[in-house]
Motif scaffolding. Structure first.
Motif, PDB file in Angstrom:
ATOM      1  N   THR A 131     -17.945 -14.319 -46.388  1.00  0.00           N
ATOM      2  CA  THR A 131     -18.401 -13.178 -45.199  1.00  0.00           C
ATOM      3  C   THR A 131     -19.054 -13.825 -43.952  1.00  0.00           C
ATOM      4  O   THR A 131     -18.644 -13.352 -42.790  1.00  0.00           O
ATOM      5  N   VAL A 157     -25.979 -14.455 -46.644  1.00  0.00           N
ATOM      6  CA  VAL A 157     -24.807 -14.595 -45.367  1.00  0.00           C
ATOM      7  C   VAL A 157     -25.390 -15.123 -44.051  1.00  0.00           C
ATOM      8  O   VAL A 157     -25.147 -15.899 -43.501  1.00  0.00           O
ATOM      9  N   LYS A 182     -39.815 -17.937 -44.261  1.00  0.00           N
ATOM     10  CA  LYS A 182     -38.516 -18.011 -44.271  1.00  0.00           C
ATOM     11  C   LYS A 182     -38.253 -18.207 -42.690  1.00  0.00           C
ATOM     12  O   LYS A 182     -37.402 -19.118 -42.384  1.00  0.00           O
ATOM     13  N   MET A 245     -26.224  -3.330 -43.410  1.00  0.00           N
ATOM     14  CA  MET A 245     -27.273  -2.397 -42.817  1.00  0.00           C
ATOM     15  C   MET A 245     -28.529  -2.150 -43.978  1.00  0.00           C
ATOM     16  O   MET A 245     -28.703  -1.084 -44.407  1.00  0.00           O
ATOM     17  N   MET A 274     -17.141  -4.863 -40.607  1.00  0.00           N
ATOM     18  CA  MET A 274     -16.466  -5.688 -41.327  1.00  0.00           C
ATOM     19  C   MET A 274     -16.551  -5.624 -42.945  1.00  0.00           C
ATOM     20  O   MET A 274     -17.687  -5.032 -43.444  1.00  0.00           O
TER      21      MET A 274
HETATM   22  P1  NDP Z   1     -29.470 -11.323 -48.589  1.00  0.00           P
HETATM   23  O1  NDP Z   1     -29.446 -12.702 -49.444  1.00  0.00           O
HETATM   24  O2  NDP Z   1     -29.559 -11.545 -46.983  1.00  0.00           O
HETATM   25  O3  NDP Z   1     -30.705 -10.706 -49.213  1.00  0.00           O
HETATM   26  C1  NDP Z   1     -30.940  -9.449 -48.902  1.00  0.00           C
HETATM   27  C2  NDP Z   1     -32.232  -9.726 -47.639  1.00  0.00           C
HETATM   28  O4  NDP Z   1     -32.234  -8.243 -46.941  1.00  0.00           O
HETATM   29  C3  NDP Z   1     -33.644  -9.805 -48.440  1.00  0.00           C
HETATM   30  O5  NDP Z   1     -33.767 -11.219 -48.583  1.00  0.00           O
HETATM   31  C4  NDP Z   1     -34.347  -9.247 -47.145  1.00  0.00           C
HETATM   32  O6  NDP Z   1     -34.912 -10.352 -46.684  1.00  0.00           O
HETATM   33  C5  NDP Z   1     -33.815  -8.600 -46.196  1.00  0.00           C
HETATM   34  N1  NDP Z   1     -34.086  -7.052 -46.215  1.00  0.00           N
HETATM   35  C6  NDP Z   1     -34.418  -6.221 -47.246  1.00  0.00           C
HETATM   36  N2  NDP Z   1     -34.784  -5.222 -46.671  1.00  0.00           N
HETATM   37  C7  NDP Z   1     -34.939  -5.368 -45.509  1.00  0.00           C
HETATM   38  C8  NDP Z   1     -35.254  -4.411 -44.366  1.00  0.00           C
HETATM   39  N3  NDP Z   1     -35.612  -2.985 -44.487  1.00  0.00           N
HETATM   40  N4  NDP Z   1     -35.039  -4.906 -42.976  1.00  0.00           N
HETATM   41  C9  NDP Z   1     -34.557  -6.135 -42.720  1.00  0.00           C
HETATM   42  N5  NDP Z   1     -34.456  -7.117 -43.729  1.00  0.00           N
HETATM   43  C10 NDP Z   1     -34.233  -6.523 -45.071  1.00  0.00           C
HETATM   44  O7  NDP Z   1     -28.239 -10.715 -48.911  1.00  0.00           O
HETATM   45  P2  NDP Z   1     -26.593 -10.981 -48.535  1.00  0.00           P
HETATM   46  O8  NDP Z   1     -26.716 -12.249 -47.786  1.00  0.00           O
HETATM   47  O9  NDP Z   1     -25.848 -10.876 -49.846  1.00  0.00           O
HETATM   48  O10 NDP Z   1     -26.240  -9.724 -47.571  1.00  0.00           O
HETATM   49  C11 NDP Z   1     -26.807  -9.604 -46.327  1.00  0.00           C
HETATM   50  C12 NDP Z   1     -26.042  -8.224 -45.772  1.00  0.00           C
HETATM   51  O11 NDP Z   1     -24.843  -8.545 -45.667  1.00  0.00           O
HETATM   52  C13 NDP Z   1     -26.592  -6.997 -46.634  1.00  0.00           C
HETATM   53  O12 NDP Z   1     -26.622  -5.957 -45.728  1.00  0.00           O
HETATM   54  C14 NDP Z   1     -25.105  -6.969 -47.455  1.00  0.00           C
HETATM   55  O13 NDP Z   1     -24.941  -5.630 -47.657  1.00  0.00           O
HETATM   56  C15 NDP Z   1     -24.182  -7.474 -46.330  1.00  0.00           C
HETATM   57  N6  NDP Z   1     -22.717  -7.860 -46.932  1.00  0.00           N
HETATM   58  C16 NDP Z   1     -21.742  -7.541 -46.431  1.00  0.00           C
HETATM   59  C17 NDP Z   1     -20.275  -7.568 -46.698  1.00  0.00           C
HETATM   60  C18 NDP Z   1     -19.224  -7.283 -46.374  1.00  0.00           C
HETATM   61  O14 NDP Z   1     -18.004  -7.369 -46.454  1.00  0.00           O
HETATM   62  N7  NDP Z   1     -19.456  -6.171 -45.310  1.00  0.00           N
HETATM   63  C19 NDP Z   1     -20.527  -8.844 -47.815  1.00  0.00           C
HETATM   64  C20 NDP Z   1     -21.495  -9.518 -48.314  1.00  0.00           C
HETATM   65  C21 NDP Z   1     -22.845  -8.967 -47.700  1.00  0.00           C
HETATM   66  P3  NDP Z   1     -36.399 -10.194 -45.523  1.00  0.00           P
HETATM   67  O15 NDP Z   1     -37.319 -11.232 -46.302  1.00  0.00           O
HETATM   68  O16 NDP Z   1     -35.822 -11.146 -44.323  1.00  0.00           O
HETATM   69  O17 NDP Z   1     -36.523  -9.089 -45.456  1.00  0.00           O
END
Ligand code: NDP
Length: 332
Positions: A131, A157, A182, A245, A274
């Motif tokens: 991704t 990601v 972090k 999002m 995407m």
């Molecule tokens: P992460 O490992 O980034 O875990 C999610 C993180 O989101 C949490 O650790 C947290 O970190 C953060 N978060 C939670 N709530 C909020 C908020 N309200 N505002 C800001 N940050 C927040 O997950 P992934 O790396 O697996 O996924 C990241 C993003 O990519 C997600 O949105 C996911 O849905 C998307 N995704 C999309 C794909 C696609 O094909 N379009 C494929 C894979 C993932 P913190 O401590 O920084 O808040």
């Protein structure tokens, strides 16, 4: 009674809770013709699963209430009815959230536990790594000299996006994350040029300070306030990959559009949604390029591993709450 599975007990309204999950002990399933029995060793919990817990139609089918959930998993083949798989093989497949899975052989992929730790096939060398790679290079059309901003930067990601951008000659890489630890990890370990805690002050303010000359690429994992801040800072002809999002996944009402979207006209920037599934053709190129970077340590990764399948629901809730650095996984 020696297999365990996690079922969706009810659909969440807003933030999910443990009551939305049911842990069930069941008989070990028996593979039929063309199938393999896999003892799962590590399971992936991912933010997209929040969408599948709801009934709303999306790109992935909703989980069914009362039925076992699914997601990425890696495990060992215990029994096989096909020639291509032997007991002892390690496979990647889509029937996670359970200790034992009967998988159609055509939906399992052998992975090499000698080439990389098996956990990497669910993260940095798996779906989340791809991704990052596809989103940055293909969707956002990253080019050398770009200034890149990535939100959710300490996640699975985001952490790969920022490092890849640096390795490929970004002028400046900026990340946002939700804790000071972090933020420190991003700058001290991963080589981000700047990072900030989005909880400290308005994102737009912090981004302007971190990128005084604006940004050329925004990789969005968060939406909401982050997206508005990126629109505020994006340069003429900038490019945005809208990957996730997460800030709106628990909303019970549709989220407001970015209030400053009208500036897309003057700045002529592009926003492209995407889905990683559209980019599977890049998989061989991704592995060829990124696996050596991971092996050499040039591209670092972190995993937050929770022990015990019964803790999978809590691991998922903790992922949404930001308890993870890098990829959140469950060791069965
Ligand atoms: P992460 O490992 O980034 O875990 C999610 C993180 O989101 C949490 O650790 C947290 O970190 C953060 N978060 C939670 N709530 C909020 C908020 N309200 N505002 C800001 N940050 C927040 O997950 P992934 O790396 O697996 O996924 C990241 C993003 O990519 C997600 O949105 C996911 O849905 C998307 N995704 C999309 C794909 C696609 O094909 N379009 C494929 C894979 C993932 P913190 O401590 O920084 O808040």
């Amino acid at each position: 009674m020696n297999a365990t599975e996690i079922r969706l007990a009810s659909r969440p309204h807003g933030v999910p809770t443990l009551e939305n999950f049911e842990i069930a002990d069941v008989e070990i399933p028996v593979p039929g013709e063309g199938q393999i029995l896999v003892r799962n060793q590590v399971l992936s919990v991912d933010p997209y699963m929040r969408g599948r817990m709801s009934s709303a139609k999306s790109y992935a089918e909703p989980y069914e209430v009362g039925k076992v959930m699914h997601g990425g998993a890696v495990g060992e083949v215990l029994e096989s009815t096909v020639d291509d798989f032997q007991p002892g093989d390690i496979v990647l497949h889509g029937l996670g959230w359970r200790s034992h899975a009967v998988v159609d052989a055509k939906h399992a992929v052998k992975v090499d536990p000698e080439a990389a730790p098996i956990t990497a096939y669910l993260g940095v060398l798996g779906m989340t790594g791809l991704t990052a790679y596809a989103g940055l290079l293909d969707v956002a059309e990253f080019k050398e000299g770009d200034t890149v901003f990535v939100s959710g930067a300490a996640g699975a990601v985001g952490s790969v996006v920022g490092q890849l951008a640096k390795l490929k000659g970004a002028k400046r890489v900026i990340g946002s994350a939700g804790t000071d630890e972090k933020v420190k990890w991003l700058t001290d370990e991963l080589g981000f040029d700047a990072a900030f805690n989005y909880k400290d002050a308005p994102v737009a303010e912090q981004l302007r300070a971190a990128a005084p000359e604006g940004i050329d690429v925004y990789f969005d994992n968060v939406g909401g306030e982050h997206l508005e801040a990126a629109i505020d800072s994006i340069n003429l002809h900038g490019r945005m990959a809208i990957c996730g999002m997460i800030s709106v996944y628990n909303n019970t009402e549709p989220a407001a559009a970015p209030r400053n979207l009208a500036s897309i006209i003057a700045k002529r920037f592009t926003m492209r949604g995407m889905l990683v599934g559209d980019h599977f053709a890049l998989q061989p190129q991704f592995v060829k390029e990124v696996a050596p970077l991971v092996a050499s340590g040039e591209l670092k990764y972190s995993e937050t591993i929770v022990d015990g399948i019964r803790n999978a629901p809590q691991a998922f809730l903790d992922l949404l709450g930001g308890a993870n650095t890098g990829k959140m996984l469950v060791r069965v």
